[in-house]
Structure formats: structure tokens, C-alpha cells
Motif scaffolding. Structure first.
Motif, PDB file in Angstrom:
ATOM      1  N   LYS A  33      27.134  91.618   8.218  1.00 28.48           N
ATOM      2  CA  LYS A  33      26.711  90.206   8.281  1.00 28.48           C
ATOM      3  C   LYS A  33      25.209  90.149   8.588  1.00 28.48           C
ATOM      4  N   GLU A  34      24.498  89.326   7.837  1.00 28.02           N
ATOM      5  CA  GLU A  34      23.050  89.207   8.072  1.00 28.02           C
ATOM      6  C   GLU A  34      22.794  88.100   9.096  1.00 28.02           C
ATOM      7  N   ILE A  35      22.300  88.497  10.247  1.00 32.26           N
ATOM      8  CA  ILE A  35      22.054  87.527  11.328  1.00 32.26           C
ATOM      9  C   ILE A  35      20.574  87.152  11.300  1.00 32.26           C
ATOM     10  N   ILE A  36      20.304  85.851  11.397  1.00 33.80           N
ATOM     11  CA  ILE A  36      18.901  85.415  11.480  1.00 33.80           C
ATOM     12  C   ILE A  36      18.660  84.890  12.891  1.00 33.80           C
ATOM     13  N   SER A  37      17.586  85.377  13.515  1.00 31.55           N
ATOM     14  CA  SER A  37      17.310  84.937  14.879  1.00 31.55           C
ATOM     15  C   SER A  37      16.208  83.889  14.934  1.00 31.55           C
ATOM     16  N   LEU A  38      16.577  82.736  15.453  1.00 35.07           N
ATOM     17  CA  LEU A  38      15.573  81.730  15.838  1.00 35.07           C
ATOM     18  C   LEU A  38      15.687  81.581  17.350  1.00 35.07           C
ATOM     19  N   GLY A  39      15.971  82.719  17.980  1.00 29.16           N
ATOM     20  CA  GLY A  39      16.299  82.715  19.397  1.00 29.16           C
ATOM     21  C   GLY A  39      15.148  83.097  20.295  1.00 29.16           C
ATOM     22  N   ILE A  40      14.975  84.369  20.530  1.00 24.71           N
ATOM     23  CA  ILE A  40      13.947  84.816  21.484  1.00 24.71           C
ATOM     24  C   ILE A  40      12.556  84.443  20.974  1.00 24.71           C
ATOM     25  N   GLY A  41      11.689  84.093  21.912  1.00 23.74           N
ATOM     26  CA  GLY A  41      10.363  83.633  21.517  1.00 23.74           C
ATOM     27  C   GLY A  41       9.411  84.777  21.239  1.00 23.74           C
ATOM     28  N   ASP A  42       9.799  85.656  20.328  1.00 26.88           N
ATOM     29  CA  ASP A  42       8.876  86.751  19.990  1.00 26.88           C
ATOM     30  C   ASP A  42       8.235  86.489  18.635  1.00 26.88           C
ATOM     31  N   VAL A 354      23.391  82.422  12.729  1.00 32.49           N
ATOM     32  CA  VAL A 354      22.042  82.091  13.212  1.00 32.49           C
ATOM     33  C   VAL A 354      22.064  82.160  14.736  1.00 32.49           C
ATOM     34  N   VAL A 355      21.013  82.758  15.302  1.00 29.38           N
ATOM     35  CA  VAL A 355      20.941  82.885  16.756  1.00 29.38           C
ATOM     36  C   VAL A 355      19.878  81.950  17.318  1.00 29.38           C
ATOM     37  N   GLY A 356      20.272  81.178  18.317  1.00 29.26           N
ATOM     38  CA  GLY A 356      19.316  80.361  19.061  1.00 29.26           C
ATOM     39  C   GLY A 356      19.518  80.647  20.537  1.00 29.26           C
ATOM     40  N   THR A 357      18.918  79.817  21.405  1.00 31.12           N
ATOM     41  CA  THR A 357      19.049  80.076  22.836  1.00 31.12           C
ATOM     42  C   THR A 357      19.702  78.867  23.518  1.00 31.12           C
ATOM     43  N   PRO A 358      20.806  79.096  24.227  1.00 27.98           N
ATOM     44  CA  PRO A 358      21.501  77.986  24.887  1.00 27.98           C
ATOM     45  C   PRO A 358      20.643  77.374  25.990  1.00 27.98           C
ATOM     46  N   GLY A 359      20.547  76.049  25.963  1.00 28.28           N
ATOM     47  CA  GLY A 359      19.709  75.355  26.947  1.00 28.28           C
ATOM     48  C   GLY A 359      20.130  75.625  28.375  1.00 28.28           C
ATOM     49  N   ALA A 360      21.437  75.836  28.612  1.00 27.28           N
ATOM     50  CA  ALA A 360      21.925  76.041  29.978  1.00 27.28           C
ATOM     51  C   ALA A 360      21.274  77.262  30.620  1.00 27.28           C
ATOM     52  N   GLY A 361      20.808  78.199  29.800  1.00 31.81           N
ATOM     53  CA  GLY A 361      20.157  79.394  30.332  1.00 31.81           C
ATOM     54  C   GLY A 361      18.810  79.094  30.971  1.00 31.81           C
ATOM     55  N   PHE A 362      18.287  77.884  30.744  1.00 28.62           N
ATOM     56  CA  PHE A 362      16.981  77.519  31.302  1.00 28.62           C
ATOM     57  C   PHE A 362      17.121  76.607  32.519  1.00 28.62           C
ATOM     58  N   GLY A 363      18.374  76.390  32.961  1.00 23.63           N
ATOM     59  CA  GLY A 363      18.590  75.532  34.116  1.00 23.63           C
ATOM     60  C   GLY A 363      19.700  74.538  33.848  1.00 23.63           C
ATOM     61  N   ALA A 364      20.205  73.928  34.940  1.00 23.70           N
ATOM     62  CA  ALA A 364      21.366  73.028  34.813  1.00 23.70           C
ATOM     63  C   ALA A 364      21.097  71.874  33.853  1.00 23.70           C
ATOM     64  N   ASN A 365      19.848  71.368  33.862  1.00 22.13           N
ATOM     65  CA  ASN A 365      19.539  70.237  32.977  1.00 22.13           C
ATOM     66  C   ASN A 365      19.476  70.626  31.502  1.00 22.13           C
ATOM     67  N   GLY A 366      19.538  71.920  31.234  1.00 19.53           N
ATOM     68  CA  GLY A 366      19.520  72.372  29.838  1.00 19.53           C
ATOM     69  C   GLY A 366      20.901  72.350  29.207  1.00 19.53           C
ATOM     70  N   GLY A 368      24.008  71.306  27.286  1.00 16.59           N
ATOM     71  CA  GLY A 368      24.129  70.322  26.204  1.00 16.59           C
ATOM     72  C   GLY A 368      22.932  70.340  25.258  1.00 16.59           C
ATOM     73  N   PHE A 369      21.959  71.201  25.573  1.00 21.27           N
ATOM     74  CA  PHE A 369      20.773  71.318  24.703  1.00 21.27           C
ATOM     75  C   PHE A 369      20.646  72.758  24.197  1.00 21.27           C
ATOM     76  N   PHE A 370      19.732  72.939  23.269  1.00 18.10           N
ATOM     77  CA  PHE A 370      19.629  74.230  22.592  1.00 18.10           C
ATOM     78  C   PHE A 370      18.185  74.426  22.129  1.00 18.10           C
ATOM     79  N   ARG A 371      17.693  75.672  22.207  1.00 21.03           N
ATOM     80  CA  ARG A 371      16.301  75.925  21.804  1.00 21.03           C
ATOM     81  C   ARG A 371      16.236  76.745  20.529  1.00 21.03           C
ATOM     82  N   LEU A 372      15.468  76.242  19.576  1.00 18.85           N
ATOM     83  CA  LEU A 372      15.139  77.052  18.392  1.00 18.85           C
ATOM     84  C   LEU A 372      13.652  77.364  18.447  1.00 18.85           C
ATOM     85  N   THR A 373      13.263  78.516  17.928  1.00 17.31           N
ATOM     86  CA  THR A 373      11.836  78.840  17.947  1.00 17.31           C
ATOM     87  C   THR A 373      11.300  78.941  16.521  1.00 17.31           C
ATOM     88  N   ALA A 374      10.000  78.727  16.424  1.00 17.52           N
ATOM     89  CA  ALA A 374       9.346  78.688  15.115  1.00 17.52           C
ATOM     90  C   ALA A 374       8.687  80.026  14.766  1.00 17.52           C
TER      91      ALA A 374
END
Ligand code: PLP
Length: 391
Positions: A33-42, A354-366, A368-374
Motif C-alpha cells: 500500500k502506498e502511504i502518503i504523509s501529510l503528517g510530520i512537519g518535515d 494518508v497520514v496526518g497528525t491527530p489534534g489531541a496529540g497537541f493538547g486537550a483542546n486539539g 476533534g481537530f487534525f493537522r495537515l502539513t504543506a
């Protein structure tokens, strides 16, 4: 030997390590399976030609007896500190070379700066935010008060005069929300810090992504900030140095507490525990701040920001709420259909690959949210967006 028991209060693993573990488990179960990462900010683009030339020349110098160099200056070579002063000058911020400390990236300095503060300081940390601020303070056993970032305050928490704290973290543009403090709101923080004798640790790792000229890219653009703020910045995202490693920290001479200049304390700490960044890397960093080098770097930033625009356009068309992506490489979206952020992570991974980053990993207020990187490759970003549309 007694261990530092504060470590037992940390979450099991660093957020990005947990994401990587989940992805590698999924890959092992689904080979091919080809996974595309829009996750880690590298970053993904190569270094700018000006940087490569400068580092190549520096390597050659190190190979000749007449130009070989051993240990460098503790605070970093003068040529790089001068280049950084010049960069700040363009922002109308006037710094002395002795106020700049070259390091191997913002992460180390953000953690290490805590050496100069007493552990009995209360710390104010925005939530959601880059997890390093929380973890480094838990390791030291400091009391943390979280400042809620949410849609009502545009993920830009403001000071509350009833709360007293000695250390305040601000990250602007924010990772993960992409929110940027304007001058008015930043001034409220500077005033609060001055009133409370607090110190702001201002993380400007993404300042080079700010395109709105009205927005501040350094806290020192705010009156009074030199008396209450330390600024951390990095060439990681600015110039693609995540694997090269170079950053800088600004500790103004005007910043004193209890009659002691913090610049002197930090210098004492660094000269004791740090032996500097390599000459070759510092020459590369100097080239990044040259006119030609900076233009090349801006081109790469423009490429990433076009990715951000494409992501934003796709989310808009799907009717998904999001913020960021205009003055930062991060897009912060609300998980569709009321999913939790780890549920959405699993859905994107298993159904869209597709891989992104779960908002909860950045704190309780995250939650229900999700981070994609450019920071991805353009074709990968387009492919990932097609897949997200399809699910
Ligand atoms: N600060 C923030 C907000 C970041 O997102 C990062 C890296 O992702 C860093 C600091 C660390 O950067 P460096 O690579 O310079 O250690």
C-alpha cells in the motif's frame, strides 16, 4: 541512584513517535500500500544552491592546513551572528551580535533554556501547541497552567490578569493551528509579562512563512519585548535545515530578573554544556541569509505555500472547517462527522492511506481537530487530496 520521577509523569511516547509506530504497523499488515504523509512537519525540498556552495567551500577549507578550524566561538561564528543581525534589521529590530546564540535547532534551546529558570516558576502554555514545551517542563517538575486555544479566540489565547505565571510560551505562527498573533494581541502579552515580571519564550520557528506584512515576525517588533522576551528561531523550516541542524536564540541585554541579565546566565549555561554548531553548517546558514540565498529559500517556501493553498481549496470545497495555511505551513481542520482526532487519523490511514497528525496529540483542546502539513511533494499532495475527496 534515584531516577528523576518527573519522567514518570510524561505520556508514554512522543506524539510523532506514536504516529510513526501506528503507520509502520499498518504498513506491515498491508504490504504494497502506498502511504502518503501529510503528517510530520518535515521538509522535502533539497537545500538551496547557495547553501550547498557555501558548505562545499567550507568543507574544502577544513581540508587545508591554512584554513582548518577546530572549536568555534561559543555563541556562534561572528559572520553568522552578523548575518542574523542584518536579517533582523530588515524587520526593524536592532540587535547586538552578543544577543544572538547559535545552536543546533530550536528544539534543543527551547528545552535547555529551562536550566536558567528556577523549577518553582509556574508555566503558562497554550493548548494546543508543539508538545516540547509541556514535556520539558514536566521533566523538570514545574507546575503548568494551560491556556485554552479554541475557535472563539481563533486559537490565540490572551492573558488573564487573575493568573500569575513566571514563564509564558508563545508560538506564532502556531504549530499546529497556523494561528498568528497580530501586533495588538502580542502587545497584551508583552504588557502582561512586564507587569508580572514574567518571561515570554517566543517560538518563531515559522516566521518565514508569514506573508501578511501587518503581522509581526519577531516579538521584538513589539514595544517593551526586549525587557521580557527570549526569541527562538530555526533554519529547519526556513531553509530546509531539519537534517543539517542550525537555529538561533536571542537573549536581549535589557532582559534582567532579580538584577541578573539573562543573557549572562544563558552564556554561562552554553559555555558549560554546549560546544557549538559545526563551521560548515554555520557557513551554510550564513549563505541562507545572503540576498541570493534568501531568494532561493523563499522560492521553496512559496512551493510549500502553494501546497497549503491546494489543501485549503480542497477542504473548502468539501465544506470542512479549517484554519491556517495562509501564513503558516499548517492546516488545522475540524474532523468531519464529529469524529475524534484519533478516529479520523485511523480513517484517513486505512481508507485513504494518508497520514496526518491527530489534534489531541497537541493538547486537550486539539481533540476533534487534525493537522495537515504543506511540506510534501506537490504530486503527493494532489494525490492525497484526491483520496481524501473520495472518502
Ligand atoms: N518549534 C516549533 C513550533 C516546531 O514545530 C519545531 C519543529 O517542528 C521546532 C521548534 C524545532 O525545530 P528544530 O528543528 O529547529 O529543532
Amino acid at each position: 541512584m534515584n531516577i528523576n520521577e518527573n519522567y514518570l509523569n510524561l505520556k508514554d511516547s512522543y506524539l510523532f513517535a506514536l504516529v510513526a509506530k501506528k503507520v509502520s504497523e499498518y504498513k506491515a499488515q498491508n504490504p504494497g500500500k502506498e502511504i502518503i504523509s501529510l503528517g510530520i512537519g518535515d521538509v522535502t525540498l533539497p537545500l538551496a544552491p547557495a547553501v550547498i556552495t557555501a558548505m562545499g567551500d567550507a568543507v574544502a577549507e577544513m581540508g587545508r592546513g591554512a584554513t582548518f578550524r577546530g572549536y568555534g566561538e561559543y555563541q556562534g561564528y561572528m559572520f553568522l551572528r552578523e548575518a542574523i543581525c542584518g536579517y533582523y534589521g530588515k524587520k526593524d529590530v536592532h540587535l547586538d551580535k552578543s544577543e544572538i546564540f547559535i545552536g543546533d535547532g530550536a528544539k534543543s534551546d527551547l528545552g535547555n533554556i529551562l536550566d536558567i529558570f528556577s523549577t518553582d516558576n509556574t508555566v503558562l502554555i497554550p493548548d494546543p501547541v508543539y508538545p516540547v514545551y509541556v514535556d520539558t517542563n514536566i521533566m523538570a517538575g514545574r507546575k503548568i497552567i494551560y491556556m485554552n486555544g479554541n475557535t472563539e479566540n481563533e486559537f490565540l489565547p490572551l492573558p488573564d490578569s487573575r493568573i500569575k505565571a513566571g514563564i509564558i510560551y508563545l508560538c506564532s505562527p502556531n504549530n499546529p493551528t497556523g494561528a498568528v498573533y497580530d501586533k495588538g494581541r502580542l502587545k497584551l502579552w508583552v504588557d502582561y509579562a512586564l507587569e508580572n515580571d514574567a518571561v515570554i519564550l517566543f517560538d518563531s520557528a515559522y516566521e518565514a512563512f508569514v506573508r501578511d506584512r501587518e503581522l509581526p515576525t519577531s516579538i521584538y517588533q513589539i514595544e517593551g519585548a526586549k525587557r521580557c522576551a527570549i526569541e527562538f528561531c530555526s533554519l529547519s523550516k526556513t531553509a530546509g535545515f531539519t537534517g543539517v541542524r542550525c537555529g538561533y536564540t536571542v537573549v536581549p541585554h535589557e532582559l534582567t530578573r532579580g538584577g541578573v541579565p539573562l543573557n549572562e546566565l544563558w552564556l554561562r549555561r552554553q559555555t558549560t554544556k554546549f560546544n557549538g554548531v559545526s563551521y560548515i553548517v554555520q557557513r551554510g546558514a550564513e549563505a541562507a541569509f545572503s540576498d541570493g540565498g534568501y531568494a532561493q529559500i523563499k522560492e521553496s517556501i512559496g512551493y510549500y505555500m502553494e501546497n497549503a493553498r491546494l489543501i485549503a481549496e480542497a477542504l473548502k470545497a468539501l465544506g470542512i472547517w479549517f484554519a491556517g495555511g495562509e501564513n503558516s505551513p499548517y492546516i488545522w481542520l475540524r474532523c468531519p462527522d464529529g469524529m475524534s482526532s484519533w478516529e479520523y487519523f485511523d480513517a484517513l490511514l486505512t481508507r485513504a492511506n494518508v497520514v496526518g497528525t491527530p489534534g489531541a496529540g497537541f493538547g486537550a483542546n486539539g481533540e476533534g481537530f487534525f493537522r495537515l502539513t504543506a511540506f510534501g511533494d506537490r504530486d503527493d499532495v494532489k494525490k492525497a487530496l484526491d483520496r481524501i475527496r473520495n472518502i
